[in-house]
Design an enzyme around this catalytic site. Structure first.
Site, PDB file in Angstrom:
ATOM      1  N   HIS A  82      -9.075  -5.118 -39.332  1.00  0.00           N
ATOM      2  CA  HIS A  82      -9.184  -3.763 -39.869  1.00  0.00           C
ATOM      3  C   HIS A  82     -10.061  -2.915 -38.956  1.00  0.00           C
ATOM      4  O   HIS A  82     -10.764  -3.425 -38.096  1.00  0.00           O
ATOM      5  CB  HIS A  82      -9.777  -3.782 -41.278  1.00  0.00           C
ATOM      6  N   ALA A 133     -16.345 -16.858 -23.320  1.00  0.00           N
ATOM      7  CA  ALA A 133     -17.406 -16.490 -24.268  1.00  0.00           C
ATOM      8  C   ALA A 133     -17.768 -15.012 -24.118  1.00  0.00           C
ATOM      9  O   ALA A 133     -17.816 -14.481 -23.018  1.00  0.00           O
ATOM     10  CB  ALA A 133     -18.635 -17.356 -24.017  1.00  0.00           C
ATOM     11  N   LYS A 139      -6.471  -5.907 -26.429  1.00  0.00           N
ATOM     12  CA  LYS A 139      -5.044  -5.842 -26.123  1.00  0.00           C
ATOM     13  C   LYS A 139      -4.502  -7.270 -26.038  1.00  0.00           C
ATOM     14  O   LYS A 139      -5.245  -8.209 -25.774  1.00  0.00           O
ATOM     15  CB  LYS A 139      -4.827  -5.121 -24.797  1.00  0.00           C
TER      16      LYS A 139
END
Length: 191
Positions: A82, A133, A139
């Site tokens: 979200h 990490a 994307k």
């Protein structure tokens, strides 16, 4: 009703947030229990998956799909399905009502997600990927890739990664911590 659905149904009550946190800390201590809980919450999770913490899958785990043999390490890795900023547009007077902006996240098979990564909505990570990490994945990442950075960039193929690093691999995975320590101390010049 299972605990995952219970917590989703009554999440608006403050005491439920506290109970959910305690449940996660004290009951969901094994990977098997975390996986079962997340599947009950609606996540699609393949076989032989390891997940460091339940909280990684955020507030909409039913929008997350994780393929077989994937390892999502601990730390503060988060999968965000979200965008909380859209709710702020209501308070700014830019949108007529409170809203959510949701999106699915799909992580393929045989993937490794390093510590403290953030994976944003509408992202697909292909099969056989390594995410370094601290990476922010905003994307989609193609299959067989190693990606790292903020934002994530593909830095090489998995085959190139193995070719560059195989000389540093140690066969210590089967050892106890004590045995591993003895091995490393005996070969300290390598490190």
């Amino acid at each position: 009703m299972n605990m995952a659905v219970f917590f989703q149904k009554y999440e608006h009550k403050r005491i439920i947030h506290i109970c959910q946190r305690l449940y996660s800390m004290f009951v969901l201590r094994s990977n098997e229990k975390r996986i079962k809980y997340l599947r009950d919450a609606g996540a699609i999770i393949g076989d032989n998956v390891r997940i460091g913490k339940v909280e990684m899958l955020g507030t909409e785990p039913y929008l997350v799909e994780i393929g077989d043999n994937t390892y999502i390490t601990g730390g503060d890795t988060k999968i965000l399905t979200h965008d909380g900023a859209c709710a702020l547009t209501y308070w700014m007077g830019l949108y007529p009502r409170k809203c959510d902006y949701l999106g699915r996240v799909k992580i393929g098979k045989n993937c490794f997600i390093g510590n403290n990564c953030i994976i944003l909505k509408h992202v697909t990570i292909g099969d056989n990927c390594i995410i370094g990490a601290g990476t922010v994945v905003s994307k989609s990442i193609p299959a067989n890739s190693v990606a790292a950075g903020v934002p994530a960039k593909v830095i090489c193929s998995v085959e190139d990664f193995v070719a560059r690093n195989a000389q540093y691999y140690d066969d210590t995975n089967h050892m106890t911590q004590y045995e591993k320590r003895q091995f490393v101390l005996a070969h300290m010049d390598k490190y």
